[in-house]
Design a protein around this motif. Structure first.
Motif, PDB file in Angstrom:
ATOM      1  N   ALA A   1      13.700  55.701  -4.433  1.00 43.98           N
ATOM      2  CA  ALA A   1      14.957  55.498  -3.712  1.00 43.98           C
ATOM      3  C   ALA A   1      15.991  56.555  -4.069  1.00 43.98           C
ATOM      4  O   ALA A   1      16.906  56.826  -3.302  1.00 43.98           O
ATOM      5  CB  ALA A   1      15.508  54.104  -4.009  1.00 43.98           C
ATOM      6  N   GLU A   2      15.848  57.199  -5.226  1.00 42.17           N
ATOM      7  CA  GLU A   2      16.781  58.235  -5.659  1.00 42.17           C
ATOM      8  C   GLU A   2      16.409  59.622  -5.135  1.00 42.17           C
ATOM      9  O   GLU A   2      17.205  60.551  -5.228  1.00 42.17           O
ATOM     10  CB  GLU A   2      16.857  58.275  -7.189  1.00 42.17           C
ATOM     11  N   SER A   3      15.211  59.768  -4.600  1.00 42.75           N
ATOM     12  CA  SER A   3      14.745  61.074  -4.114  1.00 42.75           C
ATOM     13  C   SER A   3      15.432  61.456  -2.807  1.00 42.75           C
ATOM     14  O   SER A   3      15.775  60.585  -1.999  1.00 42.75           O
ATOM     15  CB  SER A   3      13.238  61.045  -3.861  1.00 42.75           C
ATOM     16  N   ALA A   4      15.596  62.741  -2.596  1.00 40.25           N
ATOM     17  CA  ALA A   4      16.194  63.228  -1.351  1.00 40.25           C
ATOM     18  C   ALA A   4      15.320  62.875  -0.145  1.00 40.25           C
ATOM     19  O   ALA A   4      15.827  62.678   0.957  1.00 40.25           O
ATOM     20  CB  ALA A   4      16.405  64.731  -1.428  1.00 40.25           C
TER      21      ALA A   4
ATOM     22  N   ASN B   1       9.981  51.666  -1.254  1.00 42.51           N
ATOM     23  CA  ASN B   1      10.807  52.023  -2.408  1.00 42.51           C
ATOM     24  C   ASN B   1      12.074  51.161  -2.489  1.00 42.51           C
ATOM     25  O   ASN B   1      12.944  51.411  -3.308  1.00 42.51           O
ATOM     26  CB  ASN B   1      11.146  53.515  -2.394  1.00 42.51           C
ATOM     27  N   GLY B   2      12.165  50.152  -1.620  1.00 38.87           N
ATOM     28  CA  GLY B   2      13.295  49.230  -1.662  1.00 38.87           C
ATOM     29  C   GLY B   2      14.483  49.643  -0.822  1.00 38.87           C
ATOM     30  O   GLY B   2      15.496  48.949  -0.793  1.00 38.87           O
ATOM     31  N   VAL B   3      14.381  50.738  -0.106  1.00 34.73           N
ATOM     32  CA  VAL B   3      15.485  51.234   0.719  1.00 34.73           C
ATOM     33  C   VAL B   3      15.464  50.524   2.071  1.00 34.73           C
ATOM     34  O   VAL B   3      14.418  50.406   2.710  1.00 34.73           O
ATOM     35  CB  VAL B   3      15.374  52.762   0.934  1.00 34.73           C
ATOM     36  N   LEU B   4      16.624  50.023   2.479  1.00 36.76           N
ATOM     37  CA  LEU B   4      16.789  49.497   3.832  1.00 36.76           C
ATOM     38  C   LEU B   4      17.315  50.634   4.693  1.00 36.76           C
ATOM     39  O   LEU B   4      18.338  51.249   4.366  1.00 36.76           O
ATOM     40  CB  LEU B   4      17.805  48.356   3.855  1.00 36.76           C
ATOM     41  N   VAL B   5      16.613  50.917   5.772  1.00 37.35           N
ATOM     42  CA  VAL B   5      17.006  51.983   6.692  1.00 37.35           C
ATOM     43  C   VAL B   5      17.464  51.311   7.977  1.00 37.35           C
ATOM     44  O   VAL B   5      16.761  50.464   8.535  1.00 37.35           O
ATOM     45  CB  VAL B   5      15.827  52.940   6.985  1.00 37.35           C
ATOM     46  N   PHE B   6      18.651  51.681   8.436  1.00 37.19           N
ATOM     47  CA  PHE B   6      19.210  51.074   9.633  1.00 37.19           C
ATOM     48  C   PHE B   6      19.041  51.982  10.838  1.00 37.19           C
ATOM     49  O   PHE B   6      18.908  53.198  10.711  1.00 37.19           O
ATOM     50  CB  PHE B   6      20.688  50.739   9.408  1.00 37.19           C
TER      51      PHE B   6
ATOM     52  N   GLY C   1      21.922  54.928   8.809  1.00 41.00           N
ATOM     53  CA  GLY C   1      22.516  54.569   7.528  1.00 41.00           C
ATOM     54  C   GLY C   1      21.452  53.944   6.635  1.00 41.00           C
ATOM     55  O   GLY C   1      20.384  53.536   7.106  1.00 41.00           O
ATOM     56  N   GLU C   2      21.734  53.872   5.338  1.00 49.15           N
ATOM     57  CA  GLU C   2      20.777  53.315   4.393  1.00 49.15           C
ATOM     58  C   GLU C   2      21.503  52.475   3.345  1.00 49.15           C
ATOM     59  O   GLU C   2      22.655  52.732   3.013  1.00 49.15           O
ATOM     60  CB  GLU C   2      20.025  54.439   3.668  1.00 49.15           C
ATOM     61  N   LEU C   3      20.788  51.481   2.828  1.00 53.56           N
ATOM     62  CA  LEU C   3      21.249  50.689   1.708  1.00 53.56           C
ATOM     63  C   LEU C   3      20.198  50.830   0.616  1.00 53.56           C
ATOM     64  O   LEU C   3      19.038  50.475   0.815  1.00 53.56           O
ATOM     65  CB  LEU C   3      21.419  49.223   2.105  1.00 53.56           C
TER      66      LEU C   3
END
Length: 67
Positions: free
Chosen positions: A11-14, A35-40, A44-46
């Motif tokens: 989640a920290e990677s570019a 990786n736990g990232v929510l992509v809208f 946008g991302e959370l």
């Protein structure tokens, strides 16, 4: 969190958006990556730690005419 081989970007990677899709809900406008990232839908991302990444759509192409 990721069990893929080779592992997906963290989640920290570019390149975090390259992680595998775990859940996809187009009717609600979001997807969850492994990786736990929510992509809208609006790009946008959370992130899993609560940080928000603002939408980052490319600017509209500008057409100019030669004089």
């Amino acid at each position: 969190m990721c069990q893929h081989q080779p592992p997906c970007p963290t989640a920290e990677s570019a390149d975090r958006e390259a992680a595998h899709l775990v859940a996809h809900h187009p009717e609600q406008g979001w997807s969850l990556l492994c990786n736990g990232v929510l992509v809208f839908e609006d790009t946008g991302e959370l992130l899993p730690d609560g940080r928000v990444i603002a939408p980052h759509r490319p600017d509209a192409l500008r057409v100019t005419q030669a004089a």
